[in-house]
Design an enzyme around this catalytic site. Sequence first.
Site, PDB file in Angstrom:
ATOM      1  N   GLU A   1      45.162  20.750  34.949  1.00  0.00           N
ATOM      2  CA  GLU A   1      43.762  20.554  34.554  1.00  0.00           C
ATOM      3  C   GLU A   1      43.647  19.667  33.314  1.00  0.00           C
ATOM      4  O   GLU A   1      42.739  18.851  33.211  1.00  0.00           O
ATOM      5  CB  GLU A   1      43.064  21.900  34.323  1.00  0.00           C
ATOM      6  CG  GLU A   1      42.748  22.668  35.599  1.00  0.00           C
ATOM      7  CD  GLU A   1      41.945  21.861  36.616  1.00  0.00           C
ATOM      8  OE1 GLU A   1      41.138  21.006  36.217  1.00  0.00           O
ATOM      9  OE2 GLU A   1      42.145  22.067  37.824  1.00  0.00           O
TER      10      GLU A   1
ATOM     11  N   TYR B   1      35.071  23.501  30.155  1.00  0.00           N
ATOM     12  CA  TYR B   1      35.485  23.068  31.490  1.00  0.00           C
ATOM     13  C   TYR B   1      36.894  23.568  31.828  1.00  0.00           C
ATOM     14  O   TYR B   1      37.105  24.182  32.884  1.00  0.00           O
ATOM     15  CB  TYR B   1      35.424  21.531  31.631  1.00  0.00           C
ATOM     16  CG  TYR B   1      36.177  21.083  32.850  1.00  0.00           C
ATOM     17  CD1 TYR B   1      35.614  21.233  34.113  1.00  0.00           C
ATOM     18  CD2 TYR B   1      37.494  20.623  32.751  1.00  0.00           C
ATOM     19  CE1 TYR B   1      36.329  20.917  35.252  1.00  0.00           C
ATOM     20  CE2 TYR B   1      38.217  20.299  33.893  1.00  0.00           C
ATOM     21  CZ  TYR B   1      37.634  20.444  35.131  1.00  0.00           C
ATOM     22  OH  TYR B   1      38.353  20.143  36.250  1.00  0.00           O
TER      23      TYR B   1
ATOM     24  N   ASP C   1      32.281  20.047  35.845  1.00  0.00           N
ATOM     25  CA  ASP C   1      32.698  18.711  35.405  1.00  0.00           C
ATOM     26  C   ASP C   1      31.732  17.675  35.986  1.00  0.00           C
ATOM     27  O   ASP C   1      30.716  18.031  36.590  1.00  0.00           O
ATOM     28  CB  ASP C   1      34.156  18.436  35.813  1.00  0.00           C
ATOM     29  CG  ASP C   1      34.315  18.279  37.326  1.00  0.00           C
ATOM     30  OD1 ASP C   1      33.361  18.582  38.068  1.00  0.00           O
ATOM     31  OD2 ASP C   1      35.393  17.846  37.755  1.00  0.00           O
TER      32      ASP C   1
HETATM   33  N1  ADE Z   1      40.017  17.268  38.958  1.00  0.00           N
HETATM   34  C1  ADE Z   1      40.047  18.206  38.026  1.00  0.00           C
HETATM   35  N2  ADE Z   1      40.687  19.303  38.447  1.00  0.00           N
HETATM   36  C2  ADE Z   1      41.080  19.045  39.700  1.00  0.00           C
HETATM   37  C3  ADE Z   1      41.770  19.770  40.684  1.00  0.00           C
HETATM   38  N3  ADE Z   1      42.216  20.993  40.428  1.00  0.00           N
HETATM   39  N4  ADE Z   1      41.986  19.191  41.884  1.00  0.00           N
HETATM   40  C4  ADE Z   1      41.541  17.936  42.100  1.00  0.00           C
HETATM   41  N5  ADE Z   1      40.890  17.205  41.230  1.00  0.00           N
HETATM   42  C5  ADE Z   1      40.656  17.742  40.038  1.00  0.00           C
END
Ligand code: ADE
Length: 347
Positions: free
Chosen positions: A38, A121, A139
């Site tokens: 993340e 987030y 997000d």
């Molecule tokens: N963008 C942010 N977290 C994500 C996730 N777990 N899978 C795909 N895109 C992402």
Amino acid sequence: MNIDLEQIVKPLLKWFQKEKRDLPWRKTNDSYRIWISEIMLQQTRVEAVKEYYKRFLDELPTLKELAMVEEDQLLKLWQGLGYYSRARNLHKCAKILIEQGKTELPRDYEKLKKLPGIGPYAAASIGSIAYQLKTPAIDGNVLRVMTRIHEDSRDIMKQKVREEYFLKLSKIMPNNTRDFTESLMELGALICLPNGFPLCQSCPLSFICQSYKNQTMLQYPVKKKIEKRKREEKTILILEYKDKIAIQKRPDNGLLASLYEFESINEKLSLEELKKYLNQKKIKIMNIKQLKEAKHIFSHLEWHMVGYHIICKILPEKEYLWVTKEELETKYSLPTAIMIYAKDLKK
Ligand code: ADE
């Protein structure tokens, strides 16, 4: 527009089961690994993250190893990903947890948010993906999906808008929190596209989407441009006469309405320029001391200030309210912007 959001859950999860991408961080339940993914994904594209993610976890497979690694080695692993504060914060965070005798990230949204580099987030995504917490991750992708569904033209940069969607989505969050969070992100990434036309024909939520109904998808989300702040320079004059300080009240509307302030000039003057100025204003001085420079940032404005403490020989002509230093502290409200100069007076 009042929409029964509950209706999105089933079609969204069904779509996700069929269409989800095979991504390396979707093959684990380890909160450490999910956290690393993340943080990497926050400012970097999925495709670019894949390789870094693997290399990072091959080198540092556990929280403990991350806590123990030399910073130089960590930064080397991060090299190319950019935004190096993310790596430093991961390191700090791991050290804090290991020092506290923990072996994993806290299973609590509020505790997660208190850790370095973990904002609302990341806390919500880690919570819902790794720990089954009903904390939807809001997000840019999710905000785009939500504002299009609702034809919501409020500014998505506003905290209030994000908090409202957090609350709305947490209420409809199914027990499978992980799939729900990932499916919303996935819909934003694959269907509800940010640039150019979204692929509404393939969208499992088009049946409820107001902007699809009215063909206004491209008007959302609304993201107000942050206007460049105006820069103002100021010379703050702390006039003192017989142990009292001159203040005046600001107008009762506009910036810092009705607060008290010191005399000021709307440009930065050097000591020599100021002496000339005081001479013109017939302010006779006994002593003058230059104070430090200071900056104050308002949302639309910046003040860049220099201050002078001036002991007057005779009472200046202009009318001021003359107050003791104690009254200044206890009785009159000064704007935070100039507080730094008021505080200095006590010394
Ligand atoms: N963008 C942010 N977290 C994500 C996730 N777990 N899978 C795909 N895109 C992402």
